[in-house]
Design a protein around this motif. Structure first.
Motif, PDB file in Angstrom:
ATOM      1  N   CYS A   2      10.876   2.649   2.847  1.00  0.00           N
ATOM      2  CA  CYS A   2      10.198   1.845   1.822  1.00  0.00           C
ATOM      3  C   CYS A   2      10.662   2.340   0.452  1.00  0.00           C
ATOM      4  O   CYS A   2      10.444   3.503   0.099  1.00  0.00           O
ATOM      5  CB  CYS A   2       8.689   1.975   1.962  1.00  0.00           C
ATOM      6  SG  CYS A   2       7.760   1.168   0.635  1.00  0.00           S
ATOM      7  N   ALA A   3      11.278   1.488  -0.330  1.00  0.00           N
ATOM      8  CA  ALA A   3      11.812   1.873  -1.641  1.00  0.00           C
ATOM      9  C   ALA A   3      10.713   2.381  -2.569  1.00  0.00           C
ATOM     10  O   ALA A   3      10.902   3.361  -3.292  1.00  0.00           O
ATOM     11  CB  ALA A   3      12.536   0.697  -2.277  1.00  0.00           C
ATOM     12  N   THR A   4       9.552   1.747  -2.557  1.00  0.00           N
ATOM     13  CA  THR A   4       8.445   2.161  -3.416  1.00  0.00           C
ATOM     14  C   THR A   4       7.980   3.568  -3.048  1.00  0.00           C
ATOM     15  O   THR A   4       7.803   4.425  -3.922  1.00  0.00           O
ATOM     16  CB  THR A   4       7.270   1.173  -3.302  1.00  0.00           C
ATOM     17  OG1 THR A   4       7.733  -0.137  -3.629  1.00  0.00           O
ATOM     18  CG2 THR A   4       6.126   1.550  -4.223  1.00  0.00           C
ATOM     19  N   CYS A   5       7.775   3.840  -1.760  1.00  0.00           N
ATOM     20  CA  CYS A   5       7.341   5.164  -1.300  1.00  0.00           C
ATOM     21  C   CYS A   5       8.399   6.225  -1.599  1.00  0.00           C
ATOM     22  O   CYS A   5       8.073   7.345  -1.991  1.00  0.00           O
ATOM     23  CB  CYS A   5       7.033   5.143   0.195  1.00  0.00           C
ATOM     24  SG  CYS A   5       5.555   4.201   0.626  1.00  0.00           S
ATOM     25  N   GLU A   6       9.662   5.892  -1.398  1.00  0.00           N
ATOM     26  CA  GLU A   6      10.739   6.851  -1.635  1.00  0.00           C
ATOM     27  C   GLU A   6      10.867   7.216  -3.114  1.00  0.00           C
ATOM     28  O   GLU A   6      11.373   8.280  -3.444  1.00  0.00           O
ATOM     29  CB  GLU A   6      12.053   6.325  -1.082  1.00  0.00           C
ATOM     30  CG  GLU A   6      12.068   6.349   0.440  1.00  0.00           C
ATOM     31  CD  GLU A   6      13.321   5.743   1.049  1.00  0.00           C
ATOM     32  OE1 GLU A   6      14.190   5.241   0.310  1.00  0.00           O
ATOM     33  OE2 GLU A   6      13.412   5.775   2.287  1.00  0.00           O
TER      34      GLU A   6
ATOM     35  N   THR B  82       2.803   4.624  -5.609  1.00  0.00           N
ATOM     36  CA  THR B  82       1.782   4.192  -4.665  1.00  0.00           C
ATOM     37  C   THR B  82       2.111   2.798  -4.153  1.00  0.00           C
ATOM     38  O   THR B  82       2.127   1.831  -4.903  1.00  0.00           O
ATOM     39  CB  THR B  82       0.376   4.207  -5.300  1.00  0.00           C
ATOM     40  OG1 THR B  82       0.399   3.424  -6.489  1.00  0.00           O
ATOM     41  CG2 THR B  82      -0.063   5.610  -5.618  1.00  0.00           C
ATOM     42  N   CYS B  83       2.368   2.718  -2.877  1.00  0.00           N
ATOM     43  CA  CYS B  83       2.763   1.482  -2.210  1.00  0.00           C
ATOM     44  C   CYS B  83       1.515   0.748  -1.715  1.00  0.00           C
ATOM     45  O   CYS B  83       0.569   1.376  -1.256  1.00  0.00           O
ATOM     46  CB  CYS B  83       3.680   1.839  -1.038  1.00  0.00           C
ATOM     47  SG  CYS B  83       4.147   0.448  -0.018  1.00  0.00           S
ATOM     48  N   SER B  84       1.540  -0.555  -1.778  1.00  0.00           N
ATOM     49  CA  SER B  84       0.381  -1.336  -1.323  1.00  0.00           C
ATOM     50  C   SER B  84       0.276  -1.405   0.197  1.00  0.00           C
ATOM     51  O   SER B  84      -0.750  -1.800   0.734  1.00  0.00           O
ATOM     52  CB  SER B  84       0.444  -2.751  -1.895  1.00  0.00           C
ATOM     53  OG  SER B  84       1.600  -3.422  -1.421  1.00  0.00           O
ATOM     54  N   GLY B  85       1.316  -0.984   0.915  1.00  0.00           N
ATOM     55  CA  GLY B  85       1.297  -1.077   2.375  1.00  0.00           C
ATOM     56  C   GLY B  85       1.280   0.234   3.124  1.00  0.00           C
ATOM     57  O   GLY B  85       0.980   0.253   4.312  1.00  0.00           O
ATOM     58  N   HIS B  86       1.578   1.357   2.470  1.00  0.00           N
ATOM     59  CA  HIS B  86       1.713   2.631   3.190  1.00  0.00           C
ATOM     60  C   HIS B  86       0.740   3.679   2.659  1.00  0.00           C
ATOM     61  O   HIS B  86       1.125   4.706   2.150  1.00  0.00           O
ATOM     62  CB  HIS B  86       3.164   3.125   3.106  1.00  0.00           C
ATOM     63  CG  HIS B  86       4.120   2.162   3.690  1.00  0.00           C
ATOM     64  ND1 HIS B  86       5.065   1.508   2.926  1.00  0.00           N
ATOM     65  CD2 HIS B  86       4.258   1.708   4.951  1.00  0.00           C
ATOM     66  CE1 HIS B  86       5.750   0.697   3.705  1.00  0.00           C
ATOM     67  NE2 HIS B  86       5.275   0.799   4.939  1.00  0.00           N
ATOM     68  N   TRP B  87      -0.529   3.439   2.804  1.00  0.00           N
ATOM     69  CA  TRP B  87      -1.580   4.350   2.392  1.00  0.00           C
ATOM     70  C   TRP B  87      -2.307   4.820   3.638  1.00  0.00           C
ATOM     71  O   TRP B  87      -2.110   4.303   4.730  1.00  0.00           O
ATOM     72  CB  TRP B  87      -2.548   3.664   1.421  1.00  0.00           C
ATOM     73  CG  TRP B  87      -3.010   2.325   1.884  1.00  0.00           C
ATOM     74  CD1 TRP B  87      -2.441   1.119   1.601  1.00  0.00           C
ATOM     75  CD2 TRP B  87      -4.109   2.046   2.747  1.00  0.00           C
ATOM     76  NE1 TRP B  87      -3.122   0.106   2.222  1.00  0.00           N
ATOM     77  CE2 TRP B  87      -4.153   0.660   2.948  1.00  0.00           C
ATOM     78  CE3 TRP B  87      -5.060   2.835   3.378  1.00  0.00           C
ATOM     79  CZ2 TRP B  87      -5.109   0.049   3.743  1.00  0.00           C
ATOM     80  CZ3 TRP B  87      -6.010   2.226   4.172  1.00  0.00           C
ATOM     81  CH2 TRP B  87      -6.031   0.837   4.340  1.00  0.00           C
ATOM     82  N   ARG B  88      -3.162   5.823   3.482  1.00  0.00           N
ATOM     83  CA  ARG B  88      -3.948   6.387   4.584  1.00  0.00           C
ATOM     84  C   ARG B  88      -5.423   6.314   4.226  1.00  0.00           C
ATOM     85  O   ARG B  88      -5.800   6.395   3.060  1.00  0.00           O
ATOM     86  CB  ARG B  88      -3.583   7.858   4.834  1.00  0.00           C
ATOM     87  CG  ARG B  88      -2.107   8.128   4.889  1.00  0.00           C
ATOM     88  CD  ARG B  88      -1.418   7.379   6.010  1.00  0.00           C
ATOM     89  NE  ARG B  88       0.034   7.450   5.796  1.00  0.00           N
ATOM     90  CZ  ARG B  88       0.862   6.489   6.072  1.00  0.00           C
ATOM     91  NH1 ARG B  88       0.428   5.347   6.549  1.00  0.00           N
ATOM     92  NH2 ARG B  88       2.145   6.635   5.879  1.00  0.00           N
ATOM     93  N   TYR B  89      -6.263   6.182   5.245  1.00  0.00           N
ATOM     94  CA  TYR B  89      -7.704   6.249   5.017  1.00  0.00           C
ATOM     95  C   TYR B  89      -8.061   7.686   4.668  1.00  0.00           C
ATOM     96  O   TYR B  89      -7.672   8.618   5.373  1.00  0.00           O
ATOM     97  CB  TYR B  89      -8.482   5.850   6.266  1.00  0.00           C
ATOM     98  CG  TYR B  89      -8.395   4.390   6.619  1.00  0.00           C
ATOM     99  CD1 TYR B  89      -9.054   3.436   5.847  1.00  0.00           C
ATOM    100  CD2 TYR B  89      -7.689   3.972   7.730  1.00  0.00           C
ATOM    101  CE1 TYR B  89      -8.991   2.095   6.184  1.00  0.00           C
ATOM    102  CE2 TYR B  89      -7.619   2.630   8.072  1.00  0.00           C
ATOM    103  CZ  TYR B  89      -8.280   1.699   7.298  1.00  0.00           C
ATOM    104  OH  TYR B  89      -8.217   0.382   7.626  1.00  0.00           O
ATOM    105  N   LEU B  90      -8.786   7.893   3.580  1.00  0.00           N
ATOM    106  CA  LEU B  90      -9.320   9.198   3.217  1.00  0.00           C
ATOM    107  C   LEU B  90     -10.717   9.269   3.826  1.00  0.00           C
ATOM    108  O   LEU B  90     -11.665   8.665   3.329  1.00  0.00           O
ATOM    109  CB  LEU B  90      -9.374   9.365   1.698  1.00  0.00           C
ATOM    110  CG  LEU B  90     -10.024  10.636   1.176  1.00  0.00           C
ATOM    111  CD1 LEU B  90      -9.281  11.868   1.691  1.00  0.00           C
ATOM    112  CD2 LEU B  90     -10.046  10.618  -0.343  1.00  0.00           C
ATOM    113  N   LEU B  91     -10.826   9.971   4.950  1.00  0.00           N
ATOM    114  CA  LEU B  91     -12.097  10.038   5.668  1.00  0.00           C
ATOM    115  C   LEU B  91     -13.088  10.968   4.968  1.00  0.00           C
ATOM    116  O   LEU B  91     -14.266  10.659   4.866  1.00  0.00           O
ATOM    117  CB  LEU B  91     -11.871  10.505   7.104  1.00  0.00           C
ATOM    118  CG  LEU B  91     -10.913   9.641   7.923  1.00  0.00           C
ATOM    119  CD1 LEU B  91     -10.703  10.244   9.301  1.00  0.00           C
ATOM    120  CD2 LEU B  91     -11.401   8.208   8.016  1.00  0.00           C
TER     121      LEU B  91
END
Length: 92
Positions: free
Chosen positions: A27-31, A35-44
């Motif tokens: 993902c160019a944005t992540c690289e 902050t990418c709109s598709g590759h985030w994680r739930y912060l539990l």
């Protein structure tokens, strides 16, 4: 595959590489470190600088030490679950 944690919600997110699926690879944005709109994680939850996360892609649950603020000491990411053994994966 684990179900999503009942505390998972899109209102609490973090942008950390998943040590299980690394779905942000390519993902160019992540690289670019953005902050990418598709590759985030739930912060539990979190304890100081130790984050407890779940990946929405593969539902993997793990802990990640950010090293910011009140740290809990250096170390690799750790799995949450039976035994709580380190998975040895590097951080981002």
């Amino acid at each position: 595959m684990l179900p999503l944690d009942p505390h998972a919600g899109t209102g609490r997110r973090a942008w950390v590489a998943c040590p299980n699926c690394d779905d942000r690879r390519g993902c160019a944005t992540c690289e670019q470190g953005r902050t990418c709109s598709g590759h985030w994680r739930y912060l539990l939850s979190h304890t100081g600088s130790l984050l407890h996360l779940q990946c929405p892609s593969c539902t993997h649950v793990w802990s990640h030490e950010t090293g910011f603020g009140a740290t809990r000491g250096p170390g690799p990411a750790h799995r949450i679950g039976p035994g709580g053994t380190p998975d040895g994966s590097p951080g981002p």
